[in-house]
Write an enzyme that holds these catalytic residues in place. Sequence first.
Site, short mmCIF file in Angstrom:
data_model
loop_
_atom_site.label_atom_id
_atom_site.label_comp_id
_atom_site.label_asym_id
_atom_site.label_seq_id
_atom_site.Cartn_x
_atom_site.Cartn_y
_atom_site.Cartn_z
N TYR A 127 0.82 -1.22 0.00
CA TYR A 127 0.00 0.00 0.00
C TYR A 127 0.85 1.26 0.00
O TYR A 127 0.42 2.31 -0.42
CB TYR A 127 -0.89 0.04 1.25
N LYS B 201 3.46 -15.40 2.44
CA LYS B 201 3.55 -16.14 1.18
C LYS B 201 5.03 -16.39 0.92
O LYS B 201 5.61 -15.95 -0.07
CB LYS B 201 2.88 -15.31 0.07
N ASP C 8 -2.71 -18.29 1.08
CA ASP C 8 -3.77 -18.96 0.31
C ASP C 8 -4.39 -20.08 1.15
O ASP C 8 -5.62 -20.26 1.18
CB ASP C 8 -3.25 -19.47 -1.05
N ASP D 105 -5.92 -7.06 4.88
CA ASP D 105 -7.10 -6.42 4.30
C ASP D 105 -8.05 -7.49 3.75
O ASP D 105 -9.24 -7.51 4.04
CB ASP D 105 -6.66 -5.46 3.18
N ASP E 51 -11.81 -9.16 5.58
CA ASP E 51 -13.14 -9.17 4.96
C ASP E 51 -13.72 -10.58 5.00
O ASP E 51 -14.89 -10.79 5.30
CB ASP E 51 -13.08 -8.70 3.50
#
Length: 361
Positions: free
Chosen positions: A142, A191, A223, A247, A251
């Site tokens: 970001y 990851k 994942d 982020d 959700d």
Amino acid sequence: MRKNIAVIRGDGIGPEIVDQALLVLNRVAELYGHEFAYTDVDMGGCAIDKYGDPLPQHELDKCCAADSVLLGAVGGPKWNDVPGSMRPEKGLLRLRAGMGVYSNNRPAKIWPQLADASPLKKSIVDKGIDFIIVRELIGGIYFGKHETFEENGEKVSVDELRYSEEEIRRIGRIGFETAQKRGKKLCSVEKSNVLDSSRLWKKVMHELAAEYPDVELSDMLVDNCAMQIVKDPSQFDVIVTENMFGDILSDEASMITGSIGMIPSSSLGATGCGLYEPIHGSAPDIAGQDIANPIGTILSAAMMLRFSFSMAEEADCIENAVSAVLTAGYRTGDILPADGNATKVGCREMGRLIIENLTKG
Ligand code: IPM
Ligand code: MG
């Protein structure tokens, strides 16, 4: 106690949900003899319209001078075509960075009254959902360099994902300390099978583990984590992860608890001045209709009392009132059960009911 709260209503449903949270705070102040003073701050689309800038320095200054900041939501289709560096969301990122709030705490907890609203099978929900995502908030992709340029006759875009050991270490510590106060299980999500930044992340987390022998550290690829959150969320206590993974996973985590409209968050840095916001967006499609769920914002205000103002009793008072209203069967549209066996209420009425149920313990 007297506290100065910077209030950012923002765009879309932001103003309506924040107004309900302020009414709740006013009632709590009355009950417990506090004084909350509010300073209005423009950020997001409304600030672009007013100043041509999603967060002018003078508005950021007001936030940094306050005891804490309460935010609704920013953004909307009206500002979709402004350049990336001027989007409403950029105001939010500048606010987080300007306040130095690197640690974003997003609880995923099922309210027993809303167990039916979870899209997961009852057999999975019944095992329990109660974990926290500790998301790094002011680093990573970001905040790396974003650029789009021409190469060989076509456009190419690059977004840089960068983390230093110190940036990882300070959020890692929050992860371990959060786990120490809960079930003592920390899952570091990355990851590392592909990304260098993730391999560094994993190395730093394991170095830190030596300082927190009472916490059980595990690693999970992002994942796989996305899959495990729907397969068996009961396995998680605290998840610590970088900005973008946090982020996305938060959700997903909110959805399995029933509705994103219910989830508050706190963002803290080196000082007690925190940023408190629901994790949902500005929902422009339902703005101004008095149907939004104000609970995520009201619970964010409760988190502010608990974590920035050390007002645990007052925070409990708000959370108990929310629980009582849910138990009495009141629901906004987003948490209405499919069988309709509940009383549907709007945003203002939900706020009023919560205030009516605020009682000093
Ligand atoms: C969130 C939001 C923000 C983010 C957006 C609005 C920039 O999705 O708080 O989760 O990605 O951090
Ligand atoms: Mg998000």
